[in-house]
Scaffold this motif. Sequence first.
Motif, short mmCIF file in Angstrom:
data_model
loop_
_atom_site.label_atom_id
_atom_site.label_comp_id
_atom_site.label_asym_id
_atom_site.label_seq_id
_atom_site.Cartn_x
_atom_site.Cartn_y
_atom_site.Cartn_z
N LEU A 107 6.10 0.49 -6.44
CA LEU A 107 6.81 0.66 -5.18
C LEU A 107 7.47 -0.66 -4.81
O LEU A 107 6.86 -1.72 -4.94
N TYR B 117 4.67 -3.31 -5.47
CA TYR B 117 3.27 -2.93 -5.59
C TYR B 117 3.09 -2.05 -6.82
O TYR B 117 3.69 -0.98 -6.91
N MET C 190 1.07 0.44 -8.57
CA MET C 190 0.02 1.38 -8.16
C MET C 190 -1.08 1.51 -9.20
O MET C 190 -2.26 1.68 -8.86
N SER D 214 0.06 3.66 -0.48
CA SER D 214 0.94 3.91 -1.62
C SER D 214 0.79 5.32 -2.17
O SER D 214 1.70 5.83 -2.83
N PRO E 119 3.58 7.24 0.44
CA PRO E 119 4.57 6.42 1.15
C PRO E 119 5.45 7.29 2.03
O PRO E 119 5.79 8.42 1.67
N THR F 177 9.23 2.35 1.78
CA THR F 177 9.64 1.63 0.59
C THR F 177 11.14 1.72 0.40
O THR F 177 11.81 2.55 1.01
#
Length: 233
Positions: free
Chosen positions: A136, A143, A145, A171, A174, A232
């Motif tokens: 993300l 990030y 995941m 996450s 989102p 995001t």
Amino acid sequence: MTELPAHLLVVDDDERIRGLLQKFLIRNGFLVSTARDAAQARRLLAGLEFDLLVLDVMMPGEDGISLTRALRATLTVPILLLTAKGETNNRIEGFEAGADDYLIKPFEPKELLLRINAILRRVPAAKTASPAPKVLHMGPVRYDMDRGELWRGQELIRLTSTEATLMRIFSAQPGTAMSRDKLVGDMPREDSAGQERAVDVQITRLRRKIEDDPKSPRYLQTVRGEGYVLQTD
């Protein structure tokens, strides 16, 4: 292959309490080292890796909160604080320093065991290579995941176990608002007012790691009446 037991470091200036906690935790399947003060703890941390630290707040010299704050500059190891002070402000001070949980003395040994196991369950699993990680993007921050890693450019941003838990929750969905009740469910605390305030503290700390301007968040936003949402790019 048999999984190795978690290695804990118990730091308390009271020799009797140190010994009792060490024996109890060893009986419950942990490897346990002990330190009498912050200085000895630092020496052990320089040469050994631990899965969780149990720190007494009221120690002579450098206290547990000061030690927590200093360790958070370089370490992500989970930290459980033990203290005779039970006021909400004292707990908030511990969370702001970077603690993952807070247990008030006197306590039942079984409660300590439950808290330790709960924290260890929240720690991100061991990172393994992934051929196609899901990432993300939030401006210059990304990030991963699959790995549970937050990056800014080539710099890995250190997350506490609680911050890592929040990132996993956000996450997974989102753009979806997460209520405080849901977030509180992943961070057990003593009272509801303190719980919600603790979540707010953790969100504030996480924003400092994600946002260019934490006071005007673009990505980790507050949704009035609903909670928080991760947006995001």
